[in-house]
Design an enzyme around this catalytic site. Sequence first.
Site, mmCIF file in Angstrom:
data_model
loop_
_atom_site.group_PDB
_atom_site.id
_atom_site.type_symbol
_atom_site.label_atom_id
_atom_site.label_comp_id
_atom_site.label_asym_id
_atom_site.label_seq_id
_atom_site.Cartn_x
_atom_site.Cartn_y
_atom_site.Cartn_z
ATOM 1 N N PHE A 38 0.583 -1.307 -0.016
ATOM 2 C CA PHE A 38 0.081 0.063 -0.253
ATOM 3 C C PHE A 38 0.867 1.256 0.237
ATOM 4 C CE2 PHE A 38 -2.132 3.277 2.201
ATOM 5 C CZ PHE A 38 -3.684 3.178 1.116
ATOM 6 N N ASP A 58 9.413 2.729 1.309
ATOM 7 C CA ASP A 58 8.160 3.557 2.014
ATOM 8 C C ASP A 58 8.131 3.361 3.424
ATOM 9 O OD1 ASP A 58 5.677 4.341 3.165
ATOM 10 O OD2 ASP A 58 4.705 3.865 1.307
ATOM 11 N N LYS A 116 2.642 10.668 7.650
ATOM 12 C CA LYS A 116 1.871 10.270 9.512
ATOM 13 C C LYS A 116 2.278 10.709 10.510
ATOM 14 C CE LYS A 116 -0.218 5.483 7.949
ATOM 15 N NZ LYS A 116 -1.375 6.020 7.868
#
Length: 380
Positions: A121, A206, A235
């Site tokens: 993702f 990532d 985040k």
Amino acid sequence: MSHLFPNYARDTIDLIKGSGSYVYDQEGNSYLDFMSGIAVTNLGHNNPKVMQALAEQADKIWHSSNLYTNHLQEQVAEKLTKGKDYLAFFCNSGTEANEAAIKLARKATGRSKILSFEQSFHGRTYGALSATGQPALQTGFFPLVEGFDYLPYNELAPLKEQLDENVAAVMLEVIQGEGGIIPANKEWLQSVAKLCKENGSLLIIDEIQTGMGRTGTFYAFEAYQIEPDIITIAKALANGIPVGAMLGKIELAEAFGPGSHGTTFGGNNLAMRVADTVVSEINQPEFLAEVAVKGQYLLDELIKLSEKSEKVLDVRGKGLMVGIELNSPETLQQTIQELKVQNLLAIKAGKNVLRLLPPLTISQEELTKGLEIINSVLLK
């Protein structure tokens, strides 16, 4: 009626306040937060130092645009690069950081193909969605961006077959988060890094969910002794203020010259001031060591639970990023609701994995309390 698009399956509780490891809904109910806004509030809710930084900057200037020098961006970039030869680009989110990484990789190498992995993702904008190896998330949005292929995670032979002179980059998560909390095998990841270097392909890591101390090291890849060409983070970077960053090796600088890429809000003064404080708080040896200890305790206790519960198939993760694989999607949904009834919030990953992402500042007492609640639900 709601005036919002129904693109989220929202719960009925409305979280209106937070403090430390707890959040409170519109009815005044308190919940032990084992999801941290999906790995965002790593320093907990209403953290005093974060709040002070936010208030001080809000009283000065929020936004000045990227047409001017920004000393706050320079400060945060220096801390994120940790003395290594990387440069930073600031944006607003993880998906934007990955968009920048994809563009940089293609422009710097002159190649077009990006290899990523099944169940990965990387975001929901078109480039990031095209890199995401989950067909269910791509349905209805075709045609996607060309040039992306998906390989089995933790398998080396398929990568060797696909890695050729057209591959600009290999893009991966050190622990697949949304895909089900699936950690990379160390030997595999080191081999991937070696193969990329030999082929002249860039390695994009990532770290959007795994970074900022979540796994017990500042970046998750640091535990694997590799050196990515490009790193993406977001985040928890500003503990809830929207911000993302892409770090790239200094030799890639020429590919991102003036006019090549940009953002209006990315790296604004408010986000940078908060990010500066967050990075300083997390990137301390004692703090990270404590996260690793708490994470090992959480993992050990959940492994004990798995030996007693018929509902649990597997427990995996690192630091305070742990997944409990349950025996069905129905069990997962029931478990999430039962935990909520007992005032603990958790989230799913993949089809049947209960994902635990408590604040890194959670106390031992709060962690034990959370484990007691999880045990009571999964041993029913």
